[in-house]
Design a protein around this motif. Structure first.
Motif, PDB file in Angstrom:
ATOM      1  N   VAL A 188       0.871  -1.185   0.000  1.00 37.18           N
ATOM      2  CA  VAL A 188       0.000   0.000   0.000  1.00 37.18           C
ATOM      3  C   VAL A 188       0.902   1.227   0.000  1.00 37.18           C
ATOM      4  O   VAL A 188       1.519   1.552   1.020  1.00 37.18           O
ATOM      5  N   VAL A 190       1.209   4.808   0.180  1.00 39.93           N
ATOM      6  CA  VAL A 190       0.386   5.923   0.653  1.00 39.93           C
ATOM      7  C   VAL A 190       0.910   7.250   0.092  1.00 39.93           C
ATOM      8  O   VAL A 190       2.127   7.496   0.099  1.00 39.93           O
ATOM      9  N   VAL A 205      -4.635   4.457   8.845  1.00 35.26           N
ATOM     10  CA  VAL A 205      -4.561   3.531   7.707  1.00 35.26           C
ATOM     11  C   VAL A 205      -4.217   2.119   8.199  1.00 35.26           C
ATOM     12  O   VAL A 205      -4.833   1.125   7.780  1.00 35.26           O
ATOM     13  N   LEU A 209      -6.845  -1.177   7.881  1.00 38.22           N
ATOM     14  CA  LEU A 209      -6.499  -2.396   7.139  1.00 38.22           C
ATOM     15  C   LEU A 209      -6.530  -3.616   8.041  1.00 38.22           C
ATOM     16  O   LEU A 209      -7.015  -4.686   7.636  1.00 38.22           O
ATOM     17  N   GLU A 243      -8.370  -1.903  -1.847  1.00 37.50           N
ATOM     18  CA  GLU A 243      -8.681  -0.540  -2.295  1.00 37.50           C
ATOM     19  C   GLU A 243     -10.041  -0.071  -1.790  1.00 37.50           C
ATOM     20  O   GLU A 243     -10.268   1.128  -1.629  1.00 37.50           O
ATOM     21  N   VAL A 247     -11.337   4.086   5.299  1.00 36.55           N
ATOM     22  CA  VAL A 247     -10.436   4.589   6.334  1.00 36.55           C
ATOM     23  C   VAL A 247     -11.143   5.584   7.232  1.00 36.55           C
ATOM     24  O   VAL A 247     -11.051   5.544   8.458  1.00 36.55           O
ATOM     25  N   ARG A 257     -11.756   5.993   1.044  1.00 35.45           N
ATOM     26  CA  ARG A 257     -11.242   4.631   0.912  1.00 35.45           C
ATOM     27  C   ARG A 257      -9.735   4.641   0.651  1.00 35.45           C
ATOM     28  O   ARG A 257      -9.135   5.697   0.388  1.00 35.45           O
ATOM     29  N   ILE A 258      -9.169   3.444   0.717  1.00 32.85           N
ATOM     30  CA  ILE A 258      -7.729   3.315   0.494  1.00 32.85           C
ATOM     31  C   ILE A 258      -7.353   3.816  -0.897  1.00 32.85           C
ATOM     32  O   ILE A 258      -6.305   4.453  -1.075  1.00 32.85           O
TER      33      ILE A 258
END
Length: 466
Positions: A188, A190, A205, A209, A243, A247, A257-258
């Motif tokens: 991921v 970021v 985050v 997850l 994805e 969050v 969202r991610i």
């Protein structure tokens, strides 16, 4: 002393048929013992050891020594039966090895070490664990996986999630080490500017997850006299699922969202090694470890029995290649022992023929060699000692025939000088007399030889095992 020796010789000659029957029984029992005798290349020579391994990524050797190794050594010192304590501190890795006296059961030693580990003052994110209960004969089987359709990462996943589980089910196998190939991971990436714009922290985050990749229970609903279990399935299956993880939410309630703050892709964990074979730079290898105290040949037989079934479980297009098999070393050891025994017996017979000038007498003199070895095999079975290169490869054939040479040579000499014209009964009497002449010297000679070997049984540690 001579009286009971004479009685023993007289009894053997009078009951010579009974002696022959007893010899045949010893041969049969020895042959059965040979087939039942467990085989190994070399015996286990090391004392019981317990190795504590701690991974602490990102820390240098000095920090590892100060905050991990030293606290562990402090707690592990003074365990009953402990003989030594050694440690090794590397980048991100601490290894502490404690050795116990030979008589200490490994299960007890490992339990005592685990009890001490709970009291060690080390960082919370450092998790020490024990190495599998292996000895010096740890590796018994190596293999690698090949496929024109799967990448090294895919083969690594098959090895870790399928092959390890199947091989560990075999009795006597304590563990399977997977080497080579990258380990699949989801990365991921970021975007820090997106985080700042949404007012989201990196910890949020992480928490989102971890919570999304879990299954939780919601109790139950009663309906028509039955209970319906309520569960929340939250296991992530791929990039799209990651994805879609929520969050947070903005002021209007729109979920963040991610995918809004990061890019998700398939990557690999940091590699700490690579395996190459031939023209292949990256292959996946499996190493089967033997449990301490198990016999390698018996465990390998179980591996062979399960191997066809395990190979059938491989996906289409994936093949297994054997790289190392301890049974090859065991077979070579057996071949070496067999060659030494055959050569030794043959050389003794030839020399006896040359010196005695009588082939039947030479053959009779050499008969104690196989009989003594068969009796040794019976004793090895009774005491549970496996056959190996050290226990069978250093047999002194000269010592085995010393007494026979003296006895047969004296009988042949007396018969050649005095027994040419005698009847069978008189020749037996002469043979009896000849045997009694050297009976006492032979007995004392054997006693001296036995006495010289008695101090060997007082050896301790590695010397005693040798």
């Amino acid at each position: 002393m001579n009286s009971w020796i004479d009685k023993l010789i007289n009894s053997a000659l009078k009951g010579r048929y009974l002696t022959l029957v007893a010899t045949v029984l010893v041969i049969i029992a020895g042959v059965v013992a040979v087939k039942m005798l467990p085989l190994e290349a070399y015996p286990e020579l090391t004392n019981p050891q317990v190795r504590v391994i701690t991974l602490y990524p990102g820390k240098g050797p000095e920090e590892i020594e100060r905050i991990v190794t030293v606290p562990l050594e402090k707690e592990l010192n003074g365990i009953p039966g402990q003989t030594s304590l050694r440690s090794l501190s590397l980048y991100g890795l601490s290894v502490v090895t404690t050795t116990f006296v030979e008589s200490t059961p490994t299960a007890l030693a490992r339990q005592q070490v685990l009890e001490r580990l709970e009291q060690a003052d080390i960082p919370d994110d450092a998790h020490p664990h024990l190495e599998p209960d292996v000895g010096s004969l740890r590796e018994i089987f190596r293999y690698c996986l090949h496929s024109p359709y799967y990448s090294a990462m895919g083969l690594r996943s098959i090895q870790q999630w399928e092959m390890e589980k199947l091989f560990r089910q075999i009795p006597g196998v304590i563990g399977v080490i997977s080497e080579g190939g990258p380990t699949k991971a989801y990365e991921v990436d970021v975007n820090q500017y997106q985080l700042k714009s949404y007012g989201i922290t990196l910890q949020q985050v992480f928490d989102s997850l971890s919570k999304a990749n879990a299954t939780s229970g919601g109790g139950f609903i009663e309906k028509s006299g039955t209970a319906l279990i309520v569960r929340e399935l939250g296991l992530l299956k791929g990039v799209s699922d990651i994805e879609s993880v929520v969050v947070s939410a903005d002021k209007k309630g729109t979920p963040i969202r991610i995918r809004d703050i990061a890019k998700v892709k398939i990557g690999s964990l940091v590699r700490r090694g690579q395996v190459g074979k031939g023209h292949e730079d990256d292959v996946v290898e499996g190493i089967i470890l033997l449990r301490r105290g198990e016999n390698p040949s018996q465990v390998l037989e179980r591996v062979y029995e399960r191997l066809p079934e395990i190979i059938k479980r491989l996906p289409p297009g994936v093949t297994m290649e054997v790289l190392y098999d301890r049974m090859d070393l065991i077979n070579q050891t057996i071949k070496t022992i067999r060659t030494n025994i055959q050569f030794g017996i043959g050389l003794v017979v030839i020399l006896l023929c040359l010196f005695l000038l009588d082939i039947p007498a030479a053959i009779i003199t050499a008969i104690p060699i196989p009989l003594a070895m068969l009796i040794a095999f019976i004793c090895l079975n009774l005491f549970g000692v496996p056959a190996n290169l050290l226990s069978l490869g250093a047999i002194d054939f000269g010592i085995l025939v010393d007494s026979s040479v003296v006895m047969v040579e004296n009988i042949v000499r007396r018969l050649s000088e005095e027994g040419r014209d005698l009847s069978v009964n008189h020749r037996l009497m002469l043979l009896n007399e000849s045997a009694r002449e050297v009976g006492a010297p032979i007995l004392f000679g054997i006693a001296v030889i036995v006495a010289t070997f008695l101090p060997i049984f007082t050896f301790q540690g590695v010397e005693g095992k040798l």
